[in-house]
Design a protein around this motif. Structure first.
Motif, PDB file in Angstrom:
ATOM      1  N   GLU A 229       0.828  -1.207   0.000  1.00  0.00           N
ATOM      2  CA  GLU A 229       0.000   0.000   0.000  1.00  0.00           C
ATOM      3  C   GLU A 229       0.866   1.262   0.000  1.00  0.00           C
ATOM      4  N   LYS A 230       1.981   1.202   0.722  1.00  0.00           N
ATOM      5  CA  LYS A 230       2.887   2.353   0.738  1.00  0.00           C
ATOM      6  C   LYS A 230       3.567   2.532  -0.612  1.00  0.00           C
ATOM      7  N   VAL A 231       3.885   1.414  -1.258  1.00  0.00           N
ATOM      8  CA  VAL A 231       4.483   1.494  -2.587  1.00  0.00           C
ATOM      9  C   VAL A 231       3.494   2.139  -3.562  1.00  0.00           C
ATOM     10  N   GLU A 232       2.239   1.692  -3.509  1.00  0.00           N
ATOM     11  CA  GLU A 232       1.216   2.246  -4.388  1.00  0.00           C
ATOM     12  C   GLU A 232       1.020   3.738  -4.119  1.00  0.00           C
ATOM     13  N   ALA A 233       1.008   4.092  -2.835  1.00  0.00           N
ATOM     14  CA  ALA A 233       0.831   5.504  -2.484  1.00  0.00           C
ATOM     15  C   ALA A 233       1.997   6.346  -2.981  1.00  0.00           C
ATOM     16  N   ALA A 234       3.211   5.801  -2.878  1.00  0.00           N
ATOM     17  CA  ALA A 234       4.391   6.532  -3.337  1.00  0.00           C
ATOM     18  C   ALA A 234       4.340   6.750  -4.848  1.00  0.00           C
ATOM     19  N   LEU A 235       3.877   5.745  -5.580  1.00  0.00           N
ATOM     20  CA  LEU A 235       3.752   5.886  -7.034  1.00  0.00           C
ATOM     21  C   LEU A 235       2.656   6.887  -7.389  1.00  0.00           C
ATOM     22  N   ALA A 236       1.555   6.835  -6.627  1.00  0.00           N
ATOM     23  CA  ALA A 236       0.412   7.718  -6.914  1.00  0.00           C
ATOM     24  C   ALA A 236       0.742   9.184  -6.686  1.00  0.00           C
ATOM     25  N   THR A 237       1.719   9.455  -5.832  1.00  0.00           N
ATOM     26  CA  THR A 237       2.076  10.850  -5.535  1.00  0.00           C
ATOM     27  C   THR A 237       3.174  11.379  -6.446  1.00  0.00           C
ATOM     28  N   ALA A 242      -2.196  10.112 -12.239  1.00  0.00           N
ATOM     29  CA  ALA A 242      -3.603  10.193 -11.851  1.00  0.00           C
ATOM     30  C   ALA A 242      -4.068   8.920 -11.153  1.00  0.00           C
ATOM     31  N   ARG A 243      -3.511   7.790 -11.541  1.00  0.00           N
ATOM     32  CA  ARG A 243      -3.959   6.523 -10.969  1.00  0.00           C
ATOM     33  C   ARG A 243      -2.888   5.458 -11.190  1.00  0.00           C
ATOM     34  N   VAL A 244      -2.872   4.497 -10.275  1.00  0.00           N
ATOM     35  CA  VAL A 244      -1.936   3.367 -10.365  1.00  0.00           C
ATOM     36  C   VAL A 244      -2.756   2.077 -10.430  1.00  0.00           C
ATOM     37  N   HIS A 245      -2.441   1.208 -11.366  1.00  0.00           N
ATOM     38  CA  HIS A 245      -3.089  -0.104 -11.382  1.00  0.00           C
ATOM     39  C   HIS A 245      -2.118  -1.138 -11.941  1.00  0.00           C
ATOM     40  N   HIS A 246      -2.565  -2.391 -11.969  1.00  0.00           N
ATOM     41  CA  HIS A 246      -1.706  -3.504 -12.396  1.00  0.00           C
ATOM     42  C   HIS A 246      -0.384  -3.503 -11.613  1.00  0.00           C
ATOM     43  N   LEU A 247      -0.467  -3.246 -10.325  1.00  0.00           N
ATOM     44  CA  LEU A 247       0.739  -3.235  -9.492  1.00  0.00           C
ATOM     45  C   LEU A 247       1.043  -4.644  -9.004  1.00  0.00           C
ATOM     46  N   HIS A 248       2.224  -5.116  -9.289  1.00  0.00           N
ATOM     47  CA  HIS A 248       2.656  -6.448  -8.851  1.00  0.00           C
ATOM     48  C   HIS A 248       4.056  -6.341  -8.254  1.00  0.00           C
ATOM     49  N   ILE A 249       4.242  -6.948  -7.095  1.00  0.00           N
ATOM     50  CA  ILE A 249       5.546  -6.943  -6.412  1.00  0.00           C
ATOM     51  C   ILE A 249       5.848  -8.381  -5.999  1.00  0.00           C
ATOM     52  N   TRP A 250       7.011  -8.869  -6.354  1.00  0.00           N
ATOM     53  CA  TRP A 250       7.335 -10.257  -6.024  1.00  0.00           C
ATOM     54  C   TRP A 250       8.850 -10.440  -5.883  1.00  0.00           C
ATOM     55  N   PRO A 251       9.270 -11.457  -5.121  1.00  0.00           N
ATOM     56  CA  PRO A 251      10.709 -11.714  -4.968  1.00  0.00           C
ATOM     57  C   PRO A 251      11.238 -12.522  -6.148  1.00  0.00           C
ATOM     58  N   THR A 252      12.375 -12.114  -6.680  1.00  0.00           N
ATOM     59  CA  THR A 252      13.043 -12.910  -7.713  1.00  0.00           C
ATOM     60  C   THR A 252      14.103 -13.822  -7.112  1.00  0.00           C
ATOM     61  N   ALA A 258      11.227  -7.566  -7.561  1.00  0.00           N
ATOM     62  CA  ALA A 258      10.836  -6.943  -8.827  1.00  0.00           C
ATOM     63  C   ALA A 258       9.444  -6.335  -8.699  1.00  0.00           C
ATOM     64  N   LEU A 259       9.150  -5.386  -9.581  1.00  0.00           N
ATOM     65  CA  LEU A 259       7.851  -4.708  -9.578  1.00  0.00           C
ATOM     66  C   LEU A 259       7.439  -4.395 -11.010  1.00  0.00           C
ATOM     67  N   THR A 260       6.148  -4.516 -11.272  1.00  0.00           N
ATOM     68  CA  THR A 260       5.566  -3.977 -12.503  1.00  0.00           C
ATOM     69  C   THR A 260       4.367  -3.125 -12.104  1.00  0.00           C
ATOM     70  N   ALA A 261       4.142  -2.035 -12.844  1.00  0.00           N
ATOM     71  CA  ALA A 261       3.020  -1.154 -12.525  1.00  0.00           C
ATOM     72  C   ALA A 261       2.630  -0.341 -13.759  1.00  0.00           C
ATOM     73  N   HIS A 262       1.336  -0.041 -13.869  1.00  0.00           N
ATOM     74  CA  HIS A 262       0.824   0.854 -14.893  1.00  0.00           C
ATOM     75  C   HIS A 262       0.487   2.182 -14.219  1.00  0.00           C
ATOM     76  N   LEU A 263       1.024   3.268 -14.768  1.00  0.00           N
ATOM     77  CA  LEU A 263       0.746   4.595 -14.237  1.00  0.00           C
ATOM     78  C   LEU A 263      -0.077   5.371 -15.253  1.00  0.00           C
ATOM     79  N   VAL A 264      -1.284   5.765 -14.871  1.00  0.00           N
ATOM     80  CA  VAL A 264      -2.131   6.581 -15.731  1.00  0.00           C
ATOM     81  C   VAL A 264      -1.757   8.041 -15.496  1.00  0.00           C
ATOM     82  N   MET A 265      -1.294   8.725 -16.550  1.00  0.00           N
ATOM     83  CA  MET A 265      -0.811  10.095 -16.428  1.00  0.00           C
ATOM     84  C   MET A 265      -1.899  11.073 -16.872  1.00  0.00           C
ATOM     85  N   SER A 266      -2.007  12.174 -16.177  1.00  0.00           N
ATOM     86  CA  SER A 266      -3.037  13.175 -16.492  1.00  0.00           C
ATOM     87  C   SER A 266      -2.567  14.183 -17.520  1.00  0.00           C
TER      88      SER A 266
END
Length: 308
Positions: A229-237, A242-252, A258-266
Motif C-alpha cells: 500500500e505504501k508502494v502504491e501511495a508513493a507511485l500515486a504521488t 492520476a492513478r496506479v493499477h496492475h501493481l505487482h511486487i514479487w521476490p526474484t 521486482a515490480l511492474t506497474a501501470h501509471l495513468v498520467m493526467s
C-alpha cells in the motif's frame, strides 16, 4: 502510449543499490566441515552409550549439514547470469533452497519424534557424563558455525535459515547437557527420550517461520519487509500520476525484488527522467531493484485484473 523502465544494479547511471548476496562460500565450507566431523563423533557416541538424546541431536545436525549444502547450492545458482530461457537467471534457486531446507527439517524431526516416543515406554540405560561431554562439544561447534552467518541473517532468508539452525542447535545441545546432568542426579533414564521430544518442539518452532516465509516467497507474495500500500501511495504521488493499477511486487530471489506497474498520467508523456527517478525512488525507499513501469495517457484506462 506507454514506456518501460528497468532499474538494474549495473545500469542507469547508478540508479539503484546492489542487492546481490554477499559471498558466504567460505562460511558454508567451514560450517559444513565442522558439522560433518561433529555428526560422526556425536552419532558414534549416541550408539556407544545408547543415548537417544545424542542420536536425536546428531540426526538434526546431519539434516543441518544437508541444509547447509542446499543453501550453498541455492546461493551459488542465484549468481548465474540471465539467459534467453531463464531471463532472471537462476535467482529463484535461493527460494527453492530455503523451502527444501524447511521440508528437510520437518522430515528429520518426524524421525526423531517417532524414535523418542518408542523409547519412552522402555528407555535404555544412558551414560550421563558421556552425554554431557559430547553435547558440550556440540554447543561450541554450533555457536561457531552460527557466527559465520551472523552478518547476513537480516538480509537473506537462505542465510538466516543457516544461522537460525545453528543457533538452535547450540540451544538444543545445551538441553542435552541438562538431560545428562539430570540423569546423573536422579538416575531416571526416561529423561533422555523426553528431552528428545523437547528438541523436536524447539526445531518445529524454529522451522515454522522458515517454512511459511519460503512458501510465500515461492508463491510470489509481496515480501514481508515491503508494504504494498505504501508502494502504491508513493507511485500515486509522483508528479502527473492520476492513478496506479496492475501493481505487482514479487521476490526474484531471497534478496531481490521486482515490480511492474501501470501509471495513468493526467498530462503529457513524462519522459525518461521521470521513469528513472521513479525507479530510483522504488529502489532507495523500498529496496525494489528491478522495476518495470508502463505509462498510460488519458483520464483513465481499462483494467483487466480487478486492481483499478
Amino acid at each position: 502510449m506507454s514506456a518501460h523502465h528497468h532499474s538494474h544494479d549495473h545500469a542507469h547511471g547508478g540508479h539503484g543499490h546492489v542487492h546481490a548476496p554477499k559471498d558466504f562460500g567460505r562460511a558454508f565450507a567451514i560450517g559444513i566441515t565442522l558439522n560433518i566431523a561433529f555428526v560422526v563423533v556425536e552419532g558414534a557416541a549416541g550408539i556407544l552409550y545408547d543415548s537417544m538424546a545424542l542420536l536425536a541431536d546428531a540426526g538434526h545436525n546431519l539434516s543441518d549439514v544437508l541444509g547447509l549444502l542446499i543453501a550453498w547450492a541455492g546461493a551459488t545458482l542465484a549468481k548465474r547470469p540471465p539467459s534467453k530461457r531463464f531471463t532472471y537467471g537462476l535467482r529463484s534457486s535461493s527460494i527453492l533452497a530455503a523451502l527444501a531446507n524447511a521440508l528437510l527439517l520437518l522430515v528429520a524431526v518426524g524421525a526423531i519424534a517417532w524414535e523418542a516416543i518408542r523409547r519412552i515406554g522402555d528407555p535404555p540405560a544412558v551414560e550421563g557424563t558421556a552425554v554431557m561431554i559430547v553435547a558440550g562439544i556440540g554447543i561450541v561447534i554450533n555457536l561457531a558455525t552460527a557466527l559465520l552467518f551472523f552478518s547476513g541473517r537480516q538480509h537473506d532468508i537462505n542465510i538466516r535459515g543457516a544461522y537460525l539452525h545453528m543457533a538452535a542447535d547450540a540451544a538444543v545441545s545445551a538441553g542435552v547437557v541438562v538431560a545428562g546432568a539430570l540423569i546423573l542426579w536422579t538416575g531416571s533414564v526416561w529423561i533422555d527420550p523426553i528431552v528428545s521430544l523437547v528438541i523436536v518442539a524447539v526445531i518445529l518452532i524454529g522451522t515454522w517461520g522458515l517454512l511459511a516465509q519460503s512458501v510465500t516467497m515461492a508463491l510470489h507474495a509481496v515480501p514481508d519487509r515491503i508494504d504494498a500500500e505504501k508502494v502504491e501511495a508513493a507511485l500515486a504521488t509522483r508528479p502527473g500520476v492520476a492513478r496506479v493499477h496492475h501493481l505487482h511486487i514479487w521476490p526474484t530471489s531471497t534478496t531481490e525484488v521486482a515490480l511492474t506497474a501501470h501509471l495513468v498520467m493526467s498530462g503529457g508523456h513524462p519522459g525518461d527522467a521521470f521513469l528513472g527517478e521513479t525507479a530510483h525512488m522504488l529502489d532507495h525507499d523500498f529496496g525494489i531493484g528491478h522495476a518495470t513501469i508502463q505509462v498510460e495517457m488519458g483520464d483513465g484506462a481499462p483494467c483487466s485484473d480487478g486492481q483499478c
